[in-house]
Write a protein that holds these residues in place. Structure first.
Motif: not given
Length: 293
Positions: A135-143
């Motif tokens: 999800i982090a990769d998809a929304v461009g945020k850190s885990a």
């Protein structure tokens, strides 16, 4: 020859996009854009993707987030109350309790109160159980940031979602009582099936006549709906499955407008009524939507 992963997961992709956007037409656009990108990477590269489902969901989420940010600005200028586009759904959706709840009008209207990123994280984690790293990769945020966003969104939704679960059979019984009271002009029967503080929200989009603000209270809602028998043969009210639950559709042959009605039922009574009259939002009533988790 094995089926293309996009074809395999198309129902899931549409479901995720719809839950993020609340619009069937926009969800279809996002799914189509995802297909174009998937096709463009080439057959050889697609064959090397280890987890096509995660890869496709990541592409879809990025497109959906772009769309969410655009529509958020447009919805600020929407005429009257904004409601999601209703979907005609098959009986199997109603039997999948978690899926039915995730696409219900009650849930979708709560999701509208989240930020675009909160909504995407909530849908991907709570409905589709994706790992936070994906999800982090998809929304461009850190885990770590994604976990915090997910926790905040979950608390926000939990505080606003209906707390009483009813079976499809129980909801159908309540909706049947509602339809019988409305069509028969039975004011007392209508008052009996409505919760004292029932809320009716109508969406006409500035095209079809609809209440400009929510109507609150059983007597006010009953008086508004009590005019239905006066329409006589020009209007029909039909039972349908909308967004995974029993609903109703009013077809008015005189003015040419349809109305899709979805209900939230608590403690054996209707607590919320969602009436979509905007004709631009009723295309999802023509064919059963394919929804998957």
């Amino acid at each position: 020859m094995s089926e293309d992963p996009f074809v395999t997961h198309r129902g899931l992709l549409f479901t995720a996009a719809y839950e993020m956007l609340g619009s069937a037409s926009e969800a279809e656009d996002v799914v189509q854009e995802t297909w174009i990108r998937w096709d463009a990477i080439g057959e050889a590269a697609r064959g090397e993707v280890r987890d096509p489902r995660a890869f496709l969901m990541r592409m879809l989420t990025r497109k959906a987030l772009d769309q969410l940010r655009t529509t958020a600005r447009r919805r600020e200028q929407y005429v009257g109350e904004w409601l999601p586009e209703p979907l005609l759904t098959a009986p199997d959706v109603a039997h999948d309790v978690e899926l039915a709840e995730s696409v219900s009008f009650a849930m979708l209207t709560v999701l509208e109160t989240l930020t675009p990123t909160e909504r995407a994280v909530f849908v991907l984690r709570e409905v589709f159980d994706l790992p936070y790293a994906e999800i982090a990769d998809a929304v461009g945020k850190s885990a770590a940031a994604t976990r915090q966003i997910g926790h905040r969104a979950r608390e926000h939704v939990a505080a606003r979602r209906p707390r009483v679960e009813v079976s499809p059979r129980q909801q159908q019984e309540v909706v049947d009582r509602f339809v019988a009271a409305v069509t028969g002009g039975d004011l007392q029967g209508l008052l009996d099936v409505l919760a004292p503080q029932v809320v009716l929200v109508a969406d006409g989009g500035g095209i079809a006549q609809a209440a400009a603000k929510p109507v609150v209270g059983a007597k006010k809602v009953a008086n508004l709906l009590g005019a239905f028998p006066k329409f006589g043969a020009r209007a029909r009210i039909l039972p349908v499955l909308l967004n995974g639950a029993p609903g109703a559709r009013i077809v008015d042959v005189a003015d040419g407008y349809d109305t899709a009605i979805s209900f939230a039922v608590e403690d054996g009574r209707i607590s919320r009524i969602f009436a979509v009259r905007n004709p631009a939002k009723l295309g999802g009533l023509d064919v059963e939507a394919t929804l998957r988790r």
